[in-house]
Design a protein around this motif. Structure first.
Motif, PDB file in Angstrom:
ATOM      1  N   MET A 175      -3.315   3.161 -17.511  1.00 34.55           N
ATOM      2  CA  MET A 175      -1.926   3.294 -17.150  1.00 34.55           C
ATOM      3  C   MET A 175      -1.743   3.021 -15.657  1.00 34.55           C
ATOM      4  O   MET A 175      -0.741   2.451 -15.257  1.00 34.55           O
ATOM      5  N   LEU A 176      -2.718   3.449 -14.896  1.00 35.55           N
ATOM      6  CA  LEU A 176      -2.644   3.172 -13.459  1.00 35.55           C
ATOM      7  C   LEU A 176      -2.716   1.668 -13.206  1.00 35.55           C
ATOM      8  O   LEU A 176      -2.059   1.154 -12.303  1.00 35.55           O
ATOM      9  N   GLY A 177      -3.485   0.972 -14.031  1.00 37.60           N
ATOM     10  CA  GLY A 177      -3.568  -0.488 -13.914  1.00 37.60           C
ATOM     11  C   GLY A 177      -2.230  -1.160 -14.165  1.00 37.60           C
ATOM     12  O   GLY A 177      -1.846  -2.103 -13.460  1.00 37.60           O
ATOM     13  N   TRP A 178      -1.478  -0.655 -15.160  1.00 38.23           N
ATOM     14  CA  TRP A 178      -0.152  -1.199 -15.428  1.00 38.23           C
ATOM     15  C   TRP A 178       0.790  -0.929 -14.265  1.00 38.23           C
ATOM     16  O   TRP A 178       1.600  -1.786 -13.903  1.00 38.23           O
ATOM     17  N   ALA A 179       0.696   0.256 -13.688  1.00 38.20           N
ATOM     18  CA  ALA A 179       1.554   0.586 -12.543  1.00 38.20           C
ATOM     19  C   ALA A 179       1.268  -0.351 -11.375  1.00 38.20           C
ATOM     20  O   ALA A 179       2.190  -0.838 -10.718  1.00 38.20           O
ATOM     21  N   LEU A 180      -0.009  -0.606 -11.132  1.00 39.44           N
ATOM     22  CA  LEU A 180      -0.369  -1.530 -10.050  1.00 39.44           C
ATOM     23  C   LEU A 180       0.089  -2.954 -10.363  1.00 39.44           C
ATOM     24  O   LEU A 180       0.527  -3.687  -9.466  1.00 39.44           O
ATOM     25  N   THR A 181       0.002  -3.349 -11.631  1.00 40.15           N
ATOM     26  CA  THR A 181       0.460  -4.684 -12.021  1.00 40.15           C
ATOM     27  C   THR A 181       1.949  -4.837 -11.760  1.00 40.15           C
ATOM     28  O   THR A 181       2.390  -5.853 -11.200  1.00 40.15           O
ATOM     29  N   PHE A 182       2.740  -3.849 -12.166  1.00 41.23           N
ATOM     30  CA  PHE A 182       4.180  -3.928 -11.928  1.00 41.23           C
ATOM     31  C   PHE A 182       4.497  -3.872 -10.436  1.00 41.23           C
ATOM     32  O   PHE A 182       5.465  -4.495  -9.985  1.00 41.23           O
ATOM     33  N   LEU A 183       3.695  -3.155  -9.663  1.00 37.95           N
ATOM     34  CA  LEU A 183       3.903  -3.123  -8.219  1.00 37.95           C
ATOM     35  C   LEU A 183       3.670  -4.503  -7.612  1.00 37.95           C
ATOM     36  O   LEU A 183       4.454  -4.969  -6.780  1.00 37.95           O
ATOM     37  N   VAL A 184       2.626  -5.177  -8.051  1.00 39.48           N
ATOM     38  CA  VAL A 184       2.334  -6.523  -7.550  1.00 39.48           C
ATOM     39  C   VAL A 184       3.444  -7.487  -7.957  1.00 39.48           C
ATOM     40  O   VAL A 184       3.888  -8.318  -7.154  1.00 39.48           O
ATOM     41  N   VAL A 185       3.915  -7.378  -9.208  1.00 39.28           N
ATOM     42  CA  VAL A 185       5.019  -8.231  -9.667  1.00 39.28           C
ATOM     43  C   VAL A 185       6.258  -7.982  -8.814  1.00 39.28           C
ATOM     44  O   VAL A 185       6.959  -8.930  -8.417  1.00 39.28           O
ATOM     45  N   ALA A 186       6.532  -6.719  -8.505  1.00 33.61           N
ATOM     46  CA  ALA A 186       7.696  -6.391  -7.671  1.00 33.61           C
ATOM     47  C   ALA A 186       7.554  -6.979  -6.272  1.00 33.61           C
ATOM     48  O   ALA A 186       8.519  -7.511  -5.720  1.00 33.61           O
ATOM     49  N   LEU A 187       6.359  -6.884  -5.707  1.00 30.66           N
ATOM     50  CA  LEU A 187       6.153  -7.440  -4.361  1.00 30.66           C
ATOM     51  C   LEU A 187       6.307  -8.955  -4.344  1.00 30.66           C
ATOM     52  O   LEU A 187       6.938  -9.518  -3.438  1.00 30.66           O
TER      53      LEU A 187
END
Length: 57
Positions: free
Chosen positions: A1-13
């Motif tokens: 789940m933390l991996g998904w959060a980081l993925t969405f953070l990268v997409v947002a950036l």
């Protein structure tokens, strides 16, 4: 789940970098929600482990 959060953070950036504000804010919101859910589940798991008598790792 933390991996998904980081993925969405990268997409947002990346979306913010290219000027897609709507996508960036939506992805950042999803990342925040996933991170909070991850933290809550982590804390629940640590408490459950401590209640069973095993020391936290």
């Amino acid at each position: 789940m933390l991996g998904w959060a980081l993925t969405f953070l990268v997409v947002a950036l990346i979306a913010g970098l290219f000027g897609f504000g709507g996508i960036a804010s939506a992805s950042a919101g999803i990342a925040q929600i996933l991170f909070v859910v991850f933290l809550l589940l982590f804390i629940i798991a640590m408490v459950a482990r401590a209640v069973r008598g095993k020391p936290p790792v």
